[in-house]
Design a protein around this motif. Structure first.
Motif, PDB file in Angstrom:
ATOM      1  N   ASN A 307       1.709  29.728   7.781  1.00  0.00           N
ATOM      2  CA  ASN A 307       2.507  30.627   8.613  1.00  0.00           C
ATOM      3  C   ASN A 307       1.602  31.462   9.497  1.00  0.00           C
ATOM      4  OD1 ASN A 307       1.470  32.656   7.019  1.00  0.00           O
ATOM      5  ND2 ASN A 307       3.361  32.994   5.870  1.00  0.00           N
ATOM      6  N   ASP A 308       2.173  32.449  10.231  1.00  0.00           N
ATOM      7  CA  ASP A 308       1.367  33.194  11.198  1.00  0.00           C
ATOM      8  C   ASP A 308       0.383  34.146  10.547  1.00  0.00           C
ATOM      9  OD1 ASP A 308       3.142  35.040  10.266  1.00  0.00           O
ATOM     10  OD2 ASP A 308       4.019  35.538  12.212  1.00  0.00           O
ATOM     11  N   ASP A 309       0.466  34.327   9.215  1.00  0.00           N
ATOM     12  CA  ASP A 309      -0.535  35.111   8.492  1.00  0.00           C
ATOM     13  C   ASP A 309      -1.618  34.222   7.896  1.00  0.00           C
ATOM     14  OD1 ASP A 309       0.651  37.583   8.962  1.00  0.00           O
ATOM     15  OD2 ASP A 309       2.032  37.350   7.270  1.00  0.00           O
ATOM     16  N   ASN A 310      -1.672  32.972   8.362  1.00  0.00           N
ATOM     17  CA  ASN A 310      -2.670  32.021   7.891  1.00  0.00           C
ATOM     18  C   ASN A 310      -2.501  31.685   6.417  1.00  0.00           C
ATOM     19  OD1 ASN A 310      -4.732  30.314   8.728  1.00  0.00           O
ATOM     20  ND2 ASN A 310      -6.325  31.655   7.923  1.00  0.00           N
ATOM     21  N   GLY A 330      12.366  29.638   5.451  1.00  0.00           N
ATOM     22  CA  GLY A 330      12.736  30.753   6.307  1.00  0.00           C
ATOM     23  C   GLY A 330      11.631  31.378   7.103  1.00  0.00           C
ATOM     24  N   VAL A 331      10.476  30.711   7.265  1.00  0.00           N
ATOM     25  CA  VAL A 331       9.374  31.282   8.047  1.00  0.00           C
ATOM     26  C   VAL A 331       8.882  30.246   9.049  1.00  0.00           C
ATOM     27  CG1 VAL A 331       8.624  32.874   6.238  1.00  0.00           C
ATOM     28  CG2 VAL A 331       7.644  30.569   6.349  1.00  0.00           C
ATOM     29  N   GLU A 332       8.348  30.714  10.189  1.00  0.00           N
ATOM     30  CA  GLU A 332       7.756  29.826  11.177  1.00  0.00           C
ATOM     31  C   GLU A 332       6.396  29.355  10.668  1.00  0.00           C
ATOM     32  OE1 GLU A 332       6.205  31.019  15.313  1.00  0.00           O
ATOM     33  OE2 GLU A 332       8.231  30.241  15.713  1.00  0.00           O
ATOM     34  N   LEU A 333       6.067  28.091  10.941  1.00  0.00           N
ATOM     35  CA  LEU A 333       4.880  27.466  10.371  1.00  0.00           C
ATOM     36  C   LEU A 333       4.065  26.766  11.458  1.00  0.00           C
ATOM     37  CD1 LEU A 333       6.780  25.741   7.431  1.00  0.00           C
ATOM     38  CD2 LEU A 333       5.462  27.866   7.268  1.00  0.00           C
ATOM     39  N   THR A 334       2.765  26.611  11.205  1.00  0.00           N
ATOM     40  CA  THR A 334       1.895  25.827  12.066  1.00  0.00           C
ATOM     41  C   THR A 334       1.399  24.625  11.283  1.00  0.00           C
ATOM     42  OG1 THR A 334       1.158  27.745  13.332  1.00  0.00           O
ATOM     43  CG2 THR A 334      -0.227  25.785  13.423  1.00  0.00           C
ATOM     44  N   MET A 335       1.657  23.446  11.793  1.00  0.00           N
ATOM     45  CA  MET A 335       1.193  22.214  11.169  1.00  0.00           C
ATOM     46  C   MET A 335      -0.088  21.747  11.855  1.00  0.00           C
ATOM     47  SD  MET A 335       3.167  18.553  10.684  1.00  0.00           S
ATOM     48  CE  MET A 335       3.385  18.343  12.457  1.00  0.00           C
ATOM     49  N   ILE A 356       6.186  24.567  13.897  1.00  0.00           N
ATOM     50  CA  ILE A 356       7.427  23.997  13.369  1.00  0.00           C
ATOM     51  C   ILE A 356       8.186  25.080  12.601  1.00  0.00           C
ATOM     52  CG2 ILE A 356       6.540  21.639  13.219  1.00  0.00           C
ATOM     53  CD1 ILE A 356       6.012  22.113  10.267  1.00  0.00           C
ATOM     54  N   GLY A 357       9.465  24.824  12.336  1.00  0.00           N
ATOM     55  CA  GLY A 357      10.274  25.745  11.552  1.00  0.00           C
ATOM     56  C   GLY A 357      10.818  26.904  12.371  1.00  0.00           C
TER      57      GLY A 357
END
Length: 599
Positions: A307-310, A330-335, A356-357
């Motif tokens: 997520n955006d908090d790494n 329920g959280v935005e994610l980086t793949m 994603i998400g």
């Protein structure tokens, strides 16, 4: 001859993504109502590699469901045609001198699952007197033992004397945490639902007496576990946090007590030792997808989702380029996608990245095309046949780069492997037929692109193996689970030992050979002091030949070729008189071997 077959989570709160299976067709689908979770089952293969400090761990015991196998000298193990679920599966790994390991994974269909495990050394380097109790500290963790709190595990009798302590800590900031921790961070709530845990730290402990007996905490006694929270995560640390203990059989973390934060340290009381984890739990869903590049599936590549908090997890895709795992909802994610062959370093420079998400229900992302440059991808295609020009049923592509081995399975003679290798040249590769024990000679790859192997005849030379020539039921060739080691016994006597195990379907064979080796291994014959070979069908041993008192055996070293790093390639043969413990039949068992000898 009959042949048998037998990282990353960077920041403090993390969710685990286990990347696994693909459904190739409906033939492997098996519904089940026997599990605690509502899951579908598929017939699949498992291909795993076990290391410690990035070195292979040979002869480790690996258990999946009711099957047992052992890693070979490269740390590789395999299970064929086993039932794998889409919600929860566990592989257990044991090796003397190491903390137990476990891999938890999921599948969305019939495929080959690829698992990597890093075992932690189990060193009993701390101690206290059981009568007095004491405090043991290592890294960020401390254990406070009250007086008279230790029993012998097997008898439950109160233990008096020196208690030896092996203790390891896993901090959530460690780069390789997902490979060294037991299982993943899947926890089971009181209502049997599965959840994702967010860890602030883990502590693994084992106790033993000076003569090697396993010890535990006495009934009614408690040991305080104190854990210093990493400064990076302290601002998010709650005042009270749940304690979770790892259940080896289930491959799950089970809630058992709580810990309180005082300053920068959590303190909680435990009634037994295994692995303990300071965690919060969060809602989760199962995320699935398939990675391809220019229509070719990206098999066994590394993937991280954060997520955006790494905060995130990782794993590898399967034989169809598919991943499937439980992630935080329920959280935005980086793949992020990484190569295992020199293109990138996990956490630093991905070959592909996408946001994603968020996802609030189980989600299938479908096919994700990365469209990598052709110059950055190597594609092996070809057909592998054996000495009789029949398709190789079970084989490996073995790749050597910068003195590190990578292993990739293939079946039914079809070699079709695609992976990014930018900056990863040159590398050597060979093909191995794991059933016949034959392999090709090594070849060197200097550039990317598609490599048409055409038809490869795997018949150049024998791969590592131990052959048993003349059991009652026939001859056997042990290929996949091998070890040749030097060790010192409790009396200080040096020995060499060869171990082998192979399993296929409902038949298995294992061999154990040992002799005194006071000096360096030489080209000559040695008298055996131990020999056993067993043939198992289903759950029963049908042959079990053992060298008894008065019986003789010899092993002959015929070639020794140093390979560097205290490893030599050794070939030889053996002959031993022994008795079948089942039938009473006396027989001379003979055989041969080609093995890597670890001095």
């Amino acid at each position: 001859m009959k042949a048998l077959k037998i990282r990353y989570i960077f920041a403090y709160l993390f969710f685990i993504l286990l990347l696994v299976g693909c459904q190739k067709d409906e033939e492997g689908f098996i519904p089940t109502n026997e599990l605690e979770v509502d899951q579908k089952m598929f017939v699949s293969d498992i291909f795993g590699v076990v290391t410690s400090n990035n070195q292979p761990v040979g002869n480790a015991s690996v258990v999946f469901q009711d099957q047992v196998t052992f890693t070979d000298e490269y740390g590789v193990y395999t299970f064929s045609d086993v039932k794998i679920g889409n919600q929860h599966n566990v592989v257990k790994i044991e090796k003397e001198g190491f903390f137990d390991g476990a891999r938890v994974f999921r599948s969305s269909g019939s495929s080959t699952q690829y698992q990597r495990t890093e075992l932690q050394g189990k060193i009993f380097d701390r101690s206290f007197n059981s009568a007095d109790g004491g405090t043991i500290t290592k890294d960020r963790a401390s254990l406070i033992f009250p007086a008279g709190s230790i029993i012998v595990e097997s008898s439950e009798e109160l233990y008096s004397g020196e208690v030896l302590v092996a203790m390891e800590m896993i901090d959530p900031g460690q780069d390789n945490i997902a490979q060294i921790m037991p299982g993943d961070l899947t926890g089971r709530e009181e209502d049997n639902t599965l959840t994702i845990l967010q860890s602030f730290g883990m502590v693994g402990v084992e106790l033993q007496s000076s003569d090697g007996q396993k010890l535990q905490i006495a009934s009614g006694k408690f040991v305080d576990v104190v854990y210093e929270v990493n400064d990076l995560f302290l601002d998010e640390a709650p005042g009270v946090i749940d304690l979770w203990t790892f259940n080896d059989d289930l491959g799950l973390w089970i809630k058992e007590g709580s810990a309180s934060l005082q300053g920068n340290k959590y303190t909680g009381s435990v009634s037994h030792f295994s692995w303990w984890n300071f965690d919060l739990s969060v809602p989760s869903i199962v995320l699935t997808g398939k990675l391809v590049s220019n229509l070719s599936p990206l098999k066994f590549v590394w993937i991280e989702i954060k997520n955006d908090d790494n905060k995130g997890g990782h794993g590898s895709t399967d034989s169809e380029g598919v991943f499937s795992g439980r992630i935080e909802a329920g959280v935005e994610l980086t793949m992020s996608i990484y190569s295992m062959m020199g293109c990138s370093t996990p956490g630093l420079d991905p070959i592909y990245q996408e946001t994603i998400g968020p996802f609030n229900i189980d989600t299938d992302l479908g096919e994700l095309n990365l469209n990598l440059n052709d110059d950055d991808v190597v594609i092996f295609k070809g057909t592998a046949v054996d000495c009789d020009f029949e398709p190789v049923q079970n084989g490996r592509v073995v790749i050597l780069r910068n003195f590190h081995w990578n292993f990739y399975p293939f079946t039914d003679g079809v070699v079709d492997l695609s992976f990014p290798v930018c900056g990863g040249f040159p590398f050597d590769f060979r093909l191995v037929d794991t059933e016949s024990g034959m392999q090709t000679f090594e070849s060197t790859i200097n550039s990317a692109g598609e490599i048409d192997l055409m038809e490869v005849v795997i018949c150049d030379e024998l791969a590592n193996h131990v052959a048993v020539d003349n059991l009652i039921n026939g001859a056997y060739n042990i290929i996949d689970s091998l070890g040749f080691y030097n060790y010192v016994d409790a009396e200080g006597i040096s020995h060499a030992q060869i171990l082998g195990y192979s399993f296929l379907s409902d038949e298995a064979v294992d061999v154990n050979v040992s002799w005194e080796l006071p000096e360096e291994l030489e080209i000559r014959s040695y008298d055996l002091n131990y020999f056993k070979v067993r043939l198992q069908e289903g759950n029963d041993y049908v042959e079990s030949f053992n060298m008894e008192n008065g019986q003789a055996g010899q092993i002959e070293m015929q070639t020794i070729e140093p390979q560097g790093n205290e490893v030599s390639k050794v070939s030889g043969k053996y002959s031993v008189d022994c008795t079948d413990e089942i039938s009473g039949l006396v027989r001379t068992i003979t055989g041969s071997f080609i093995l890597d000898y670890f001095e």
